[in-house]
Scaffold this motif. Structure first.
Motif, mmCIF file in Angstrom:
data_model
loop_
_atom_site.group_PDB
_atom_site.id
_atom_site.type_symbol
_atom_site.label_atom_id
_atom_site.label_comp_id
_atom_site.label_asym_id
_atom_site.label_seq_id
_atom_site.Cartn_x
_atom_site.Cartn_y
_atom_site.Cartn_z
ATOM 1 N N SER A 16 52.049 -59.977 29.064
ATOM 2 C CA SER A 16 53.391 -60.375 29.524
ATOM 3 C C SER A 16 53.575 -61.887 29.406
ATOM 4 O O SER A 16 54.706 -62.368 29.305
ATOM 5 C CB SER A 16 53.644 -59.878 30.943
ATOM 6 O OG SER A 16 52.951 -60.665 31.846
ATOM 7 N N MET A 17 52.460 -62.643 29.382
ATOM 8 C CA MET A 17 52.608 -64.096 29.205
ATOM 9 C C MET A 17 53.235 -64.417 27.851
ATOM 10 O O MET A 17 54.095 -65.282 27.748
ATOM 11 C CB MET A 17 51.253 -64.797 29.343
ATOM 12 C CG MET A 17 51.356 -66.289 29.106
ATOM 13 S SD MET A 17 49.849 -67.190 29.447
ATOM 14 C CE MET A 17 49.910 -67.327 31.224
ATOM 15 N N TRP A 18 52.811 -63.682 26.821
ATOM 16 C CA TRP A 18 53.383 -63.984 25.500
ATOM 17 C C TRP A 18 54.822 -63.483 25.377
ATOM 18 O O TRP A 18 55.595 -64.013 24.590
ATOM 19 C CB TRP A 18 52.495 -63.477 24.346
ATOM 20 C CG TRP A 18 51.972 -64.669 23.588
ATOM 21 C CD1 TRP A 18 50.750 -65.248 23.712
ATOM 22 C CD2 TRP A 18 52.692 -65.475 22.633
ATOM 23 N NE1 TRP A 18 50.648 -66.354 22.901
ATOM 24 C CE2 TRP A 18 51.833 -66.524 22.216
ATOM 25 C CE3 TRP A 18 53.965 -65.432 22.085
ATOM 26 C CZ2 TRP A 18 52.193 -67.508 21.296
ATOM 27 C CZ3 TRP A 18 54.346 -66.426 21.155
ATOM 28 C CH2 TRP A 18 53.462 -67.446 20.773
ATOM 29 N N GLU A 19 55.195 -62.480 26.173
ATOM 30 C CA GLU A 19 56.625 -62.098 26.210
ATOM 31 C C GLU A 19 57.442 -63.282 26.710
ATOM 32 O O GLU A 19 58.510 -63.592 26.188
ATOM 33 C CB GLU A 19 56.837 -60.896 27.125
ATOM 34 C CG GLU A 19 56.483 -59.572 26.469
ATOM 35 C CD GLU A 19 56.514 -58.428 27.466
ATOM 36 O OE1 GLU A 19 57.330 -58.469 28.415
ATOM 37 O OE2 GLU A 19 55.709 -57.496 27.300
ATOM 38 N N ASP A 39 57.379 -66.028 23.982
ATOM 39 C CA ASP A 39 58.221 -65.644 22.839
ATOM 40 C C ASP A 39 59.711 -65.829 23.188
ATOM 41 O O ASP A 39 60.488 -66.372 22.393
ATOM 42 C CB ASP A 39 57.921 -64.183 22.469
ATOM 43 C CG ASP A 39 58.730 -63.725 21.280
ATOM 44 O OD1 ASP A 39 58.324 -64.044 20.150
ATOM 45 O OD2 ASP A 39 59.772 -63.080 21.482
ATOM 46 N N ARG A 40 60.075 -65.410 24.416
ATOM 47 C CA ARG A 40 61.477 -65.543 24.859
ATOM 48 C C ARG A 40 61.875 -67.025 24.921
ATOM 49 O O ARG A 40 62.918 -67.427 24.429
ATOM 50 C CB ARG A 40 61.636 -64.879 26.243
ATOM 51 C CG ARG A 40 63.056 -64.594 26.629
ATOM 52 C CD ARG A 40 63.179 -63.703 27.850
ATOM 53 N NE ARG A 40 62.256 -64.029 28.930
ATOM 54 C CZ ARG A 40 61.290 -63.226 29.356
ATOM 55 N NH1 ARG A 40 61.112 -62.043 28.823
ATOM 56 N NH2 ARG A 40 60.481 -63.599 30.345
ATOM 57 N N GLY A 41 60.985 -67.829 25.500
ATOM 58 C CA GLY A 41 61.270 -69.275 25.626
ATOM 59 C C GLY A 41 61.383 -69.946 24.270
ATOM 60 O O GLY A 41 62.258 -70.801 24.057
ATOM 61 N N MET A 42 60.509 -69.560 23.338
ATOM 62 C CA MET A 42 60.555 -70.166 21.998
ATOM 63 C C MET A 42 61.837 -69.759 21.271
ATOM 64 O O MET A 42 62.453 -70.566 20.566
ATOM 65 C CB MET A 42 59.318 -69.763 21.185
ATOM 66 C CG MET A 42 58.046 -70.452 21.657
ATOM 67 S SD MET A 42 56.610 -69.960 20.674
ATOM 68 C CE MET A 42 55.378 -71.170 21.193
ATOM 69 N N PRO A 59 64.631 -64.282 16.275
ATOM 70 C CA PRO A 59 64.840 -63.052 17.047
ATOM 71 C C PRO A 59 63.643 -62.745 17.946
ATOM 72 O O PRO A 59 62.529 -63.206 17.679
ATOM 73 C CB PRO A 59 64.976 -61.974 15.970
ATOM 74 C CG PRO A 59 65.103 -62.677 14.677
ATOM 75 C CD PRO A 59 64.618 -64.071 14.832
ATOM 76 N N LYS A 60 63.909 -61.934 18.983
ATOM 77 C CA LYS A 60 62.870 -61.522 19.940
ATOM 78 C C LYS A 60 61.637 -60.973 19.197
ATOM 79 O O LYS A 60 61.781 -60.149 18.289
ATOM 80 C CB LYS A 60 63.474 -60.451 20.853
ATOM 81 C CG LYS A 60 62.589 -60.005 21.971
ATOM 82 C CD LYS A 60 63.403 -59.127 22.932
ATOM 83 C CE LYS A 60 62.560 -58.549 24.039
ATOM 84 N NZ LYS A 60 61.779 -57.394 23.708
ATOM 85 N N GLY A 61 60.485 -61.420 19.591
ATOM 86 C CA GLY A 61 59.239 -60.917 19.000
ATOM 87 C C GLY A 61 58.781 -61.687 17.769
ATOM 88 O O GLY A 61 57.622 -61.604 17.374
#
Ligand SMILES: NC(=O)C1=CN([C@@H]2O[C@H](COP(=O)(O)OP(=O)(O)OC[C@H]3O[C@@H](n4cnc5c(N)ncnc54)[C@H](O)[C@@H]3O)[C@@H](O)[C@H]2O)C=CC1
Ligand SMILES: CC(=O)C(C)=O
Length: 333
Positions: free
Chosen positions: A265-268, A271-274, A281-283
């Motif tokens: 969940s940290m990379w979620e 990824d969202r912040g980036m 796009p997401k992901g």
């Protein structure tokens, strides 16, 4: 020290105590004069009524016997605390250590109690003991309460895994004071408090221990858009080296693991912040990292747990002060 001198003969469950360890079993009192034999020592170690009369060293031994089930099992369980173990890498570490034979104290924020309870249940299903310990690792009194709780419930502590961490995406020039403070409070203070309190417990027990800290590949080379987070992990790597030198005399090893890009969940969050910064796009920011990884894939929490399993085991006894990359070859040490 005392633990190292004990030999457990697993064929007949006979515990051999070297002669020099047998003498100071009781506090000097009338009761002590009649109770100095090996048999009496064994009785006392399992007896609640005799416990207050025990010499402090024997009381520790007694706690170990009671908690580690010498009377009923061939297996001598060790105990570990894993912080931030409700999900992600911490959960994988807690389960892996349980498979390795550890009893585990599962820490996370109380807000994640549902996740923690599931991890505890999974560990119990694996045949090990597990206790939840809710608390914020950035608050020293809560870390002290967590270690006390673990020792009371699981017996002497063998391993501290200071895993809890948070991430925040922003350029260094845009970072605001509360964000900088919170990142350092959790990722750095949370680690040093866990290490200090565990080390004091190890020293009290007298037989060493293992401290294992969560660093990151970014402790070797910062990633763009997570500069403050990267700095917290560089601080953890430096702290790991300092504590290793300070604590070697107490037979405590201090190491860190440095994951690369792990699907959690940290990379979620990252990824969202980036995406908010670069519009991908997401992901996509997560997927994009693959081109930087020699092995060509991002990792899963279990990849990291394998390294922590090694660092928690006696196979790593001659390793200290190291930050071990588990990143599929993003950085080379
Ligand atoms: N996911 C990744 O790609 C990488 C992660 N790491 C590090 O590994 C560790 C674990 O990361 P993940 O499992 O990916 O993160 P995660 O976000 O999936 O899990 C972290 C857990 O720590 C808990 N936590 C957060 N603040 C806490 C606090 N103050 N006290 C107690 N618990 C707290 C959270 O509630 C959460 O359950 C972190 O230290 C992270 O920085 C390092 C390199 C890469
Ligand atoms: C979150 C983190 O540490 C990386 C390298 O992705």
């Amino acid at each position: 020290m005392l633990k190292a001198k004990l030999e457990l003969d697993t064929t007949d469950y006979h515990l051999k105590i070297p002669a020099k360890c047998r003498a100071p079993c009781y506090r000097p009192c009338g009761f002590a004069k009649i109770q100095r034999s090996y048999g009496a020592t064994m009785f006392a170690c399992f007896s609640t009524t005799a416990r207050p009369f025990l010499h402090p060293t024997t009381r520790l031994l007694s706690a170990s016997f009671r908690h580690r089930g010498f009377a009923s099992s061939k297996t001598v369980s060790k105990s570990a605390i894993v912080t931030g173990a409700g999900q992600g890498i911490g959960k994988a570490i807690a389960l892996r250590l349980a498979r390795d034979g550890f009893d585990v104290c599962v820490n996370d924020l109380e807000a994640n109690s549902g996740l923690v309870k599931k991890v505890v249940e999974e560990i119990v299903a694996l045949g090990q003991k597990a206790v939840p310990a809710y608390g914020d690792v950035s608050k020293l009194p809560q870390v002290e309460a967590m270690v006390d709780h673990s020792v009371n419930e699981l017996g002497p502590l063998d391993v501290m895994v200071a895993n809890a961490g948070i991430a925040q995406v922003q350029w260094a020039m845009d970072a605001k004071e509360p964000d900088i403070q919170r990142l350092f409070e959790v990722n750095f203070c949370g680690v040093i408090y866990s290490d200090q309190v565990a080390a004091r417990q190890f020293i009290k027990q007298g037989s060493g221990g293992k401290i294992i800290n969560a660093a990151s590949v970014v402790s070797f080379r910062p990633f763009p858009m997570i500069p403050i987070y990267s700095a917290t992990k560089a601080a953890v790597r430096s702290l790991t080296q300092s504590l290793a030198t300070e604590l070697a005399k107490d037979k405590i090893t201090v190491n860190a693991y440095a994951p690369g890009v792990v699907d959690s969940s940290m990379w979620e969050t990252i990824d969202r912040g980036m995406s908010e910064i670069n519009g991908l796009p997401k992901g996509e920011n997560f997927q994009k990292t693959k081109s930087t990884i020699t092995l060509g894939r991002t990792s899963v929490p279990e990849d990291v747990a394998k390294m922590v399993s090694f660092l928690a085991s006696s196979d790593s006894d001659y390793v200290t002060g190291q930050t071990m990359l588990v990143d599929g070859g993003i950085a080379f040490s």
